[in-house]
Design a protein around this motif. Structure first.
Motif, short mmCIF file in Angstrom:
data_model
loop_
_atom_site.label_atom_id
_atom_site.label_comp_id
_atom_site.label_asym_id
_atom_site.label_seq_id
_atom_site.Cartn_x
_atom_site.Cartn_y
_atom_site.Cartn_z
N LEU A 1 0.81 -1.21 0.00
CA LEU A 1 0.00 0.00 0.00
C LEU A 1 0.85 1.27 0.00
CD1 LEU A 1 -2.83 -1.07 2.45
CD2 LEU A 1 -2.88 -1.06 -0.05
N GLU A 2 2.03 1.21 0.59
CA GLU A 2 2.89 2.39 0.67
C GLU A 2 3.84 2.52 -0.53
OE1 GLU A 2 4.74 1.82 4.47
OE2 GLU A 2 2.94 2.43 5.56
N HIS A 3 3.87 1.53 -1.40
CA HIS A 3 4.76 1.55 -2.57
C HIS A 3 4.35 2.70 -3.48
CE1 HIS A 3 7.16 0.22 -5.94
NE2 HIS A 3 7.67 -0.75 -5.20
N LYS A 4 5.25 3.60 -3.74
CA LYS A 4 4.93 4.83 -4.48
C LYS A 4 4.83 4.65 -5.99
CE LYS A 4 7.03 7.77 -1.00
NZ LYS A 4 5.92 8.38 -0.36
N LEU B 1 3.49 1.94 -7.61
CA LEU B 1 2.42 1.05 -8.04
C LEU B 1 1.13 1.82 -8.25
CD1 LEU B 1 2.94 -1.97 -5.62
CD2 LEU B 1 3.61 -1.81 -8.02
N THR B 2 0.37 1.40 -9.25
CA THR B 2 -0.95 1.97 -9.45
C THR B 2 -1.91 1.36 -8.44
OG1 THR B 2 -1.70 0.28 -11.00
CG2 THR B 2 -0.50 2.18 -11.94
N SER B 3 -3.07 1.95 -8.29
CA SER B 3 -4.06 1.40 -7.36
C SER B 3 -4.51 0.00 -7.81
CB SER B 3 -5.27 2.33 -7.23
OG SER B 3 -5.86 2.56 -8.49
N THR B 4 -4.60 -0.22 -9.11
CA THR B 4 -4.97 -1.54 -9.63
C THR B 4 -3.90 -2.56 -9.28
OG1 THR B 4 -6.20 -0.54 -11.45
CG2 THR B 4 -5.54 -2.84 -11.72
N GLN B 5 -2.65 -2.22 -9.43
CA GLN B 5 -1.56 -3.14 -9.10
C GLN B 5 -1.55 -3.45 -7.61
OE1 GLN B 5 1.59 -0.84 -10.81
NE2 GLN B 5 1.42 -1.86 -12.80
N PHE C 1 -12.56 -11.21 -10.74
CA PHE C 1 -13.75 -11.20 -9.88
C PHE C 1 -13.44 -10.53 -8.54
CE2 PHE C 1 -16.11 -13.21 -6.42
CZ PHE C 1 -17.41 -12.87 -6.78
N TYR C 2 -12.36 -10.92 -7.89
CA TYR C 2 -12.03 -10.40 -6.57
C TYR C 2 -11.58 -8.94 -6.59
CZ TYR C 2 -12.44 -15.11 -4.72
OH TYR C 2 -12.91 -16.34 -4.36
N THR C 3 -11.05 -8.47 -7.70
CA THR C 3 -10.57 -7.10 -7.79
C THR C 3 -11.56 -6.15 -8.48
OG1 THR C 3 -9.44 -7.57 -9.86
CG2 THR C 3 -8.14 -7.78 -7.82
N SER C 4 -12.57 -6.71 -9.11
CA SER C 4 -13.58 -5.93 -9.84
C SER C 4 -12.99 -5.15 -11.01
CB SER C 4 -14.33 -4.98 -8.90
OG SER C 4 -15.01 -5.71 -7.92
N VAL C 5 -11.99 -5.73 -11.65
CA VAL C 5 -11.46 -5.15 -12.89
C VAL C 5 -11.52 -6.21 -13.99
CG1 VAL C 5 -9.98 -3.46 -11.73
CG2 VAL C 5 -9.07 -5.69 -12.31
N THR D 1 -2.59 -7.52 -18.12
CA THR D 1 -1.65 -6.43 -18.35
C THR D 1 -0.87 -6.09 -17.09
OG1 THR D 1 -3.07 -5.48 -20.07
CG2 THR D 1 -1.46 -3.99 -19.04
N ASN D 2 -1.56 -5.99 -15.97
CA ASN D 2 -0.90 -5.60 -14.73
C ASN D 2 -0.07 -6.72 -14.12
OD1 ASN D 2 -1.62 -2.71 -13.76
ND2 ASN D 2 -3.47 -3.50 -14.73
N LEU D 3 -0.49 -7.96 -14.26
CA LEU D 3 0.34 -9.08 -13.79
C LEU D 3 1.65 -9.12 -14.57
CD1 LEU D 3 -2.27 -11.93 -13.30
CD2 LEU D 3 -1.02 -10.72 -11.50
#
Length: 78
Positions: free
Chosen positions: A8-11, A13-17, A40-44, A51-53
Motif C-alpha cells: 500500500l505504501e509503494h509509491k 504502483l498503481t491502485s490496480t496493481q 472477480f475479486y478485484t472488480s477489474v 496487463t498488470n500481472l
C-alpha cells in the motif's frame, strides 16, 4: 500485515496493481488462481489483470509459475 503495508505504501504502483497484489497475498502461497478469479475479486477486467500481472512480473515484484491448467501460481516478492 507488513507485506500489505509495503504494498500500500509503494509509491510506484498503481491502485490496480496494489489491489491485485493484496488479493494475491491473501490466498495461500501454494494455491493458484485464474485470471477470471483475480478479476472477480478485484472488480477489474480480465485484460486489465493480464496487463498488470505482466507489468508486476516485469518490474520484479511478482513471480509467476505458469501451470498447464487455466491457473497460475503467484509469489509476491516484496
Amino acid at each position: 500485515m507488513i507485506k500489505i503495508n509495503k504494498i500500500l505504501e509503494h509509491k510506484k504502483l498503481t491502485s490496480t496493481q496494489k489491489i491485485i497484489l493484496v488479493v494475491l497475498l491473501v490466498i495461500p502461497e501454494d494455491s493458484s488462481m485464474s485470471f477470471n478469479e483475480i478479476a472477480f475479486y478485484t472488480s477489474v477486467t480480465r485484460q486489465t489483470i493480464i496487463t498488470n500481472l505482466n507489468k508486476l512480473e516485469e518490474i520484479g515484484l511478482l513471480e509467476v509459475t505458469r501451470n498447464s491448467t487455466n491457473t497460475n501460481s503467484y509469489k509476491i516478492l516484496i
